[in-house]
Design a protein around this motif. Structure first.
Motif, PDB file in Angstrom:
ATOM      1  N   TYR A   1     130.409  30.068 -31.297  1.00  0.00           N
ATOM      2  CA  TYR A   1     131.531  29.172 -31.585  1.00  0.00           C
ATOM      3  C   TYR A   1     132.144  29.513 -32.924  1.00  0.00           C
ATOM      4  CZ  TYR A   1     134.254  25.091 -32.819  1.00  0.00           C
ATOM      5  OH  TYR A   1     135.279  24.271 -33.227  1.00  0.00           O
TER       6      TYR A   1
ATOM      7  N   ALA B   1     134.285  32.657 -32.909  1.00  0.00           N
ATOM      8  CA  ALA B   1     135.578  32.450 -32.258  1.00  0.00           C
ATOM      9  C   ALA B   1     136.462  31.530 -33.093  1.00  0.00           C
ATOM     10  CB  ALA B   1     135.368  31.864 -30.865  1.00  0.00           C
ATOM     11  N   PHE B   2     135.888  30.456 -33.615  1.00  0.00           N
ATOM     12  CA  PHE B   2     136.650  29.505 -34.423  1.00  0.00           C
ATOM     13  C   PHE B   2     137.239  30.203 -35.648  1.00  0.00           C
ATOM     14  CE2 PHE B   2     137.864  25.401 -35.912  1.00  0.00           C
ATOM     15  CZ  PHE B   2     137.719  25.422 -37.288  1.00  0.00           C
TER      16      PHE B   2
ATOM     17  N   LYS C   1     140.234  32.203 -34.678  1.00  0.00           N
ATOM     18  CA  LYS C   1     141.407  31.382 -34.353  1.00  0.00           C
ATOM     19  C   LYS C   1     142.028  30.805 -35.618  1.00  0.00           C
ATOM     20  CE  LYS C   1     140.568  32.731 -30.620  1.00  0.00           C
ATOM     21  NZ  LYS C   1     141.197  34.035 -30.416  1.00  0.00           N
ATOM     22  N   MET C   2     141.186  30.331 -36.530  1.00  0.00           N
ATOM     23  CA  MET C   2     141.707  29.758 -37.772  1.00  0.00           C
ATOM     24  C   MET C   2     142.436  30.814 -38.580  1.00  0.00           C
ATOM     25  SD  MET C   2     141.490  26.622 -38.250  1.00  0.00           S
ATOM     26  CE  MET C   2     141.558  26.169 -36.528  1.00  0.00           C
TER      27      MET C   2
ATOM     28  N   SER D   1     143.943  33.433 -37.433  1.00  0.00           N
ATOM     29  CA  SER D   1     145.229  33.662 -36.768  1.00  0.00           C
ATOM     30  C   SER D   1     146.220  32.564 -37.106  1.00  0.00           C
ATOM     31  CB  SER D   1     145.054  33.683 -35.250  1.00  0.00           C
ATOM     32  OG  SER D   1     144.377  34.838 -34.851  1.00  0.00           O
ATOM     33  N   LEU D   2     145.774  31.305 -36.984  1.00  0.00           N
ATOM     34  CA  LEU D   2     146.689  30.193 -37.238  1.00  0.00           C
ATOM     35  C   LEU D   2     147.175  30.209 -38.682  1.00  0.00           C
ATOM     36  CD1 LEU D   2     144.999  27.262 -35.284  1.00  0.00           C
ATOM     37  CD2 LEU D   2     147.056  28.510 -34.676  1.00  0.00           C
TER      38      LEU D   2
ATOM     39  N   ILE E   1     149.754  32.962 -38.905  1.00  0.00           N
ATOM     40  CA  ILE E   1     150.999  32.570 -38.231  1.00  0.00           C
ATOM     41  C   ILE E   1     151.784  31.607 -39.108  1.00  0.00           C
ATOM     42  CG2 ILE E   1     151.972  31.312 -36.272  1.00  0.00           C
ATOM     43  CD1 ILE E   1     149.550  32.321 -34.639  1.00  0.00           C
ATOM     44  N   THR E   2     151.068  30.653 -39.700  1.00  0.00           N
ATOM     45  CA  THR E   2     151.747  29.666 -40.531  1.00  0.00           C
ATOM     46  C   THR E   2     152.384  30.333 -41.746  1.00  0.00           C
ATOM     47  OG1 THR E   2     150.095  28.059 -39.822  1.00  0.00           O
ATOM     48  CG2 THR E   2     151.484  27.427 -41.660  1.00  0.00           C
TER      49      THR E   2
ATOM     50  N   LEU F   1     150.311  22.123 -44.179  1.00  0.00           N
ATOM     51  CA  LEU F   1     149.676  22.751 -43.022  1.00  0.00           C
ATOM     52  C   LEU F   1     148.904  24.006 -43.412  1.00  0.00           C
ATOM     53  CD1 LEU F   1     149.222  22.786 -39.986  1.00  0.00           C
ATOM     54  CD2 LEU F   1     151.354  24.032 -39.723  1.00  0.00           C
TER      55      LEU F   1
ATOM     56  N   LEU G   1     144.847  24.714 -42.904  1.00  0.00           N
ATOM     57  CA  LEU G   1     144.308  25.744 -42.032  1.00  0.00           C
ATOM     58  C   LEU G   1     143.471  26.724 -42.838  1.00  0.00           C
ATOM     59  CD1 LEU G   1     147.456  26.362 -39.816  1.00  0.00           C
ATOM     60  CD2 LEU G   1     145.314  25.313 -39.102  1.00  0.00           C
TER      61      LEU G   1
ATOM     62  N   MET H   1     136.314  18.144 -38.772  1.00  0.00           N
ATOM     63  CA  MET H   1     137.282  19.177 -38.423  1.00  0.00           C
ATOM     64  C   MET H   1     138.320  18.619 -37.473  1.00  0.00           C
ATOM     65  SD  MET H   1     138.148  21.508 -35.797  1.00  0.00           S
ATOM     66  CE  MET H   1     136.720  21.866 -34.780  1.00  0.00           C
ATOM     67  N   ARG H   2     137.820  17.922 -36.483  1.00  0.00           N
ATOM     68  CA  ARG H   2     138.743  17.365 -35.492  1.00  0.00           C
ATOM     69  C   ARG H   2     139.698  16.361 -36.155  1.00  0.00           C
ATOM     70  NH1 ARG H   2     136.563  13.567 -31.577  1.00  0.00           N
ATOM     71  NH2 ARG H   2     138.377  12.597 -30.599  1.00  0.00           N
TER      72      ARG H   2
ATOM     73  N   LEU I   1     142.172  18.340 -38.735  1.00  0.00           N
ATOM     74  CA  LEU I   1     143.194  19.174 -38.127  1.00  0.00           C
ATOM     75  C   LEU I   1     144.136  18.353 -37.261  1.00  0.00           C
ATOM     76  CD1 LEU I   1     141.252  22.479 -37.406  1.00  0.00           C
ATOM     77  CD2 LEU I   1     142.796  21.904 -39.273  1.00  0.00           C
TER      78      LEU I   1
ATOM     79  N   PHE J   1     148.109  18.322 -37.920  1.00  0.00           N
ATOM     80  CA  PHE J   1     149.034  18.732 -36.857  1.00  0.00           C
ATOM     81  C   PHE J   1     150.009  17.608 -36.532  1.00  0.00           C
ATOM     82  CE2 PHE J   1     147.508  22.732 -36.500  1.00  0.00           C
ATOM     83  CZ  PHE J   1     146.283  22.929 -35.878  1.00  0.00           C
TER      84      PHE J   1
END
Lengths: 438, 433
Positions: free
Chosen positions: B202, B205-206, B209-210, B212-213, B216-217, B277, B281, B385-386, B389, B393
């Motif tokens: 996890y 992968a997390f 993804k973070m 990447s985000l 991107i931001t 944001l 992130l 985290m949930r 974020l 968002f």
């Protein structure tokens, strides 16, 4: 046919207009078998540039040449045919034929602000648009532009009743010969030369000078606006498209989450939708850009009319100067005084006066020239007055049309922005709901 | 994400318990919900950055203000100044004391992207907010907030802190830790429990993804800034045009003013991305690195345990082995009595085995505590985290909605002014979608 004042001192640029006689010939030539009857042209016609097609042909050097043709459909729109839906007449024309038609208008009606054609090559392109003439989007926008041109011409009180125009719309084959027979091409070249020549006018008409200046300003500012708009569009495209990456990553991330998975996944879809929405937004904006471009190209026609006035004014002043010179010569001859320095004066001083007979002969010639000169001046004055009158009413008409059209364009731009904002509100509201469910 | 001090008059009257019983109270139950916010008994603020110039260096200190009712604090209010190095020291101490607890990340030492200068205002502000969050998260953690170094960090004067720092485990002992850690990572873990395996997967992968985000931001911020650069010239061009016109002057000026307003709104919208944001992130990118480190340290303990168990098994095998297979031959060559030699060896081995078993017992306790601590903190981390974020968002989405609504209002009022001029009833209403 060159108008000649017979003077050696003033260089006159050739007459580049079609005389009334020539225009009448046009009417006769396109008659076909109809003879000398008066032709009543249909007052209203529905005109439509319906389609575009690619054609390939072998040219003079046996190479393949590809070009696009456009289908022009016409249908009489008079009261008699109301309610019925007759099949339209149609023919194919390519862009170069439109160019010929417009050149003809410029020569035949110099006091008219002739509507422009859509651009020959794509300009003010931002990265997503293609600069390629064969690109389907470009062809489509050109089709719309050509239709717009024809509609502008058809709604112009003077241009609409021109016979060359009528046969452009209705005779696929005979048209080209007819327009060439008007001899406009030769005039077109000297017209261009005249417009670009430099000459000084002693008493310019203030209104025309101001209008020419306005045309220059308008051309400059619209060009700048189109350039900036294209760059802004390019950047906006980038901003929207990067949001699409959120869609992809949210989707991947949702796969490893339990509670957050659904919310992330659906939010991701909205990010994709947001990124995709920019395509429609910018396509609509292209229409706005095209409206601005039309008026950018109109400035050339406006400037041409003003220049034509300058030219006529210049010729008028030249004719007046010429006449007064001749009159002065006459006076000198009569009184024997030589006020102006001339070769004749010198030789007579050196070699003695001329005989009365010679003098008599010269007087007669001068008198004839003066008479011709006075007639020419009168003609030129009339020409100038008429031109000023008709050109200025044309310019007023153009001004009203421009104000109306551009105001509408600005309003439609505002509507586009509003639509874009509404889409944005919807997407982010939806995304927010998805985040709430995370 | 800015956990700020609430009104000082709402302190809860209940007194916190001692650290020891806190550990017992710390439920490793995954269904344990957040600590009751009403029971918050410590409030920390980080603010007021100041520049200090010495002959050697220039650095920034931040004011750390603490208000608390906890009994282990002598006073109810403290004000100290701390620099970034001090925060780094604190984090290190917290991790040493609790290797498998998840400590909130600190902002990075350097930021290499772009042209961020160390003392640039934006950089300092972003760092200040991150430091504020760090201390508050630590204070909300049931175990970490009871840490002695944490208390000293909040309360000691500058010279006291300096001398306390010097008392920490020496350089050599830290070197020893590092060597053992490297050895353990080389050895690897033989049988990691399944739940930690899935945690590892996890986290990998997390982390991706973070990252990447985050990227991107940053990219969106960059694109938006370039968009604003171009947009800067747009409104003035309409204004320029209006100077040549009569009837069109009003509409053109109207459009210019709309574009200008939207420009300002967009600047604000970009700030949400760059100031809220992106840092959020980025913090979770760093947090993912923390998780990886925590899992490594847990693995390290397990590797040590496995190694010791192997050693134990080897010694036992040794002790119970056939004497003839062992160095009895060698011993007899040296003239020693074989039976005596064997007896000596047996005694020695038994002693060693006994020692090893004690060590293993301690390690097993440590392992169990570490695993449970990690599991507990893991579910705590997931909840945070949930929440974090989700909140950022939602705020971002709302900011975007606000942005578009403001721009919409601007253009609609322009349209209204145009139509009221013309008195046009035939235009379609702007409510049609």
């Amino acid at each position: 046919m060159m108008a000649d004042t017979g003077s050696e001192e003033v260089a006159v640029i050739g007459n580049t207009d079609l005389t009334p006689g020539e225009i009448e010939n046009n009417i006769k030539n396109t008659m076909g078998e109809v003879g000398d009857e008066e032709i009543v042209l249909p007052k209203k016609m529905e005109i439509n540039v319906a389609e575009a097609e690619k054609r390939t042909v072998k040219n003079a050097v046996n190479m393949q040449e590809t070009y696009t043709v456009y289908l022009i459909e016409t249908r009489p729109a008079d009261d008699a045919s109301e309610g019925t839906n007759p099949t339209p007449d149609s023919l194919w024309r390519r862009y170069s034929e439109f160019e010929i038609l417009r050149s003809y208008f410029l020569v035949a009606y110099p006091h008219v602000v002739v509507p422009p054609l859509p651009e020959k090559r794509a300009e003010f392109v931002w990265h997503k648009l293609s600069a390629d003439n064969m690109d389907p989007d470009f062809v489509e926008r050109r089709r719309v532009g050509l239709e717009n041109f024809l509609l502008r011409v058809a709604s112009h009180p003077i241009l609409a009743s021109d016979n060359i125009f009528y046969s452009f719309l209705t005779e696929e084959n005979g048209w080209k010969e007819a327009v060439l027979e008007t001899g406009f091409q030769a005039k077109a070249d000297s017209r261009l030369k005249a417009l670009n020549a430099t000459f000084r006018v002693k008493n310019p008409d203030k209104r025309f000078a101001e209008m020419k200046h306005y045309g220059d300003e308008l051309q400059s500012v619209i060009s700048q606006l189109l350039r900036v708009r294209a760059r802004v569009a390019d950047r906006l495209y980038g901003v929207y498209k990067v949001h699409g990456n959120y869609g992809r990553v949210f989707s991947e991330w949702s796969a490893i989450e339990k509670e957050m998975g659904d919310g992330l996944q659906s939010a991701g879809h909205h990010m994709d939708a947001y990124a995709a929405s920019v395509d429609d937004i910018l396509e609509e904006e292209e229409h706005y850009a095209d409206q601005l471009k039309e008026y950018l190209f109109y400035t050339d026609a406006l400037r041409a009319v003003c220049r034509k006035h300058e030219l006529i004014q210049y010729e008028l002043e030249a004719a007046a100067t010429d006449l007064s010179t001749k009159k002065q010569q006459q006076e000198e001859l009569a009184t024997g005084t030589v006020r102006t320095f001339s070769l004749k004066g010198m030789t007579s001083k050196l070699f003695g006066q001329e005989t009365p007979e010679v003098r008599e002969g010269k007087m007669k010639v001068l008198e004839g020239q003066i008479q011709e000169g006075e007639e020419a001046l009168k003609e030129k004055n009339t020409e100038c007055d008429e031109f000023v009158r008709s050109a200025w009413s044309e310019i007023e008409r153009f001004k009203d049309q421009k104000n109306h059209d551009l105001k509408e364009a600005l309003i439609s731009y505002a509507i586009m922005q509003i639509s874009m904002c509404k889409k944005g509100i919807q997407v982010w509201t939806n995304a927010k709901e998805c985040f709430n469910k995370m | 994400m800015d956990t700020s001090i609430t009104d000082g008059g709402s302190f809860n009257a209940s007194m916190p318990t001692s650290p020891g019983s806190m550990i017992n109270q710390y439920k490793f139950d995954e269904e344990d919900e957040q600590e009751d916010p009403g029971a918050k008994d410590i409030f920390i603020t980080v603010d007021n950055p100041e520049s200090h110039v010495t002959t050697i260096e220039t650095f920034i200190t931040y004011r750390v203000l603490t208000k608390t009712t906890r009994s282990e604090f002598d006073s109810s209010e403290y004000e100290v100044r701390r620099r970034y190095q001090d925060f780094l020291w604190l984090k290190g101490r917290l991790e040493e004391a609790n290797p498998t607890l998840i400590v909130h990340p600190l902002p990075e030492k350097f930021v290499m992207k772009g042209m961020v200068e160390r003392f640039n205002d934006d950089f300092i502000e972003t760092r200040r907010r991150a430091l504020h969050r760090f201390l508050n998260r630590v204070s909300e953690h049931p175990i970490l907030s009871c840490n002695e170094d944490f208390k000293i960090f909040l309360t000691a004067q500058a010279w006291e802190l300096t001398s306390h720092k010097k008392q920490g485990p020496g350089f050599l002992s830290r070197m020893g830790d590092t060597v053992r850690a490297v050895a353990a990572s080389v050895r690897g873990v033989k049988s990691r429990p399944e739940e930690f395996n899935s945690m590892q997967e996890y986290v990998e992968a997390f982390s991706q993804k973070m990252t990447s985000l985050d990227r991107i931001t940053q990219r969106i911020v960059k694109e938006e800034r370039e968009y604003l650069e171009e947009l800067k010239e747009y409104a003035p061009t309409y204004t320029l045009w209006s100077g040549s016109e009569e009837e069109l002057a009003e509409p053109l000026k109207g459009v210019a003013s709309c574009v200008d307003r939207c420009f300002q709104e967009t600047e604000e919208q970009v700030r949400q991305f760059s100031d809220t944001l992106a840092p959020a992130l980025h913090e979770y990118v760093l947090s993912a690195e923390t998780l990886k480190a925590v899992l490594r340290r847990r693995d390290f303990i397990q590797a040590e345990l496995e190694a010791k168990n192997e050693a134990l098994a080897a010694k036992r095998a040794d002790r119970d082995a056939d004497p003839r297979e062992r160095g009895v031959v060698w011993q007899s060559l040296l003239g020693k009595d074989p039976e005596e030699a064997r007896q000596q060896r047996q005694q020695r081995l038994t002693g060693e085995i006994h020692e090893l078993k004690e060590e293993i017992d301690k390690l097993e306790d440590r392992m169990e505590w570490a695993n449970n601590a990690l599991k507990g903190d893991w579910s705590r981390w997931q909840r945070s985290m949930r929440t974090d974020l989700k909140e950022v968002f939602i705020t971002t989405a709302q900011k975007n909605v606000d942005h578009y609504e403001k721009c919409l209002a601007v253009w609609e009022s322009f349209l209204l002014s145009m139509r009221s001029e013309v008195g046009d009833i035939n235009q379609p209403s702007s409510d049609d979608s």
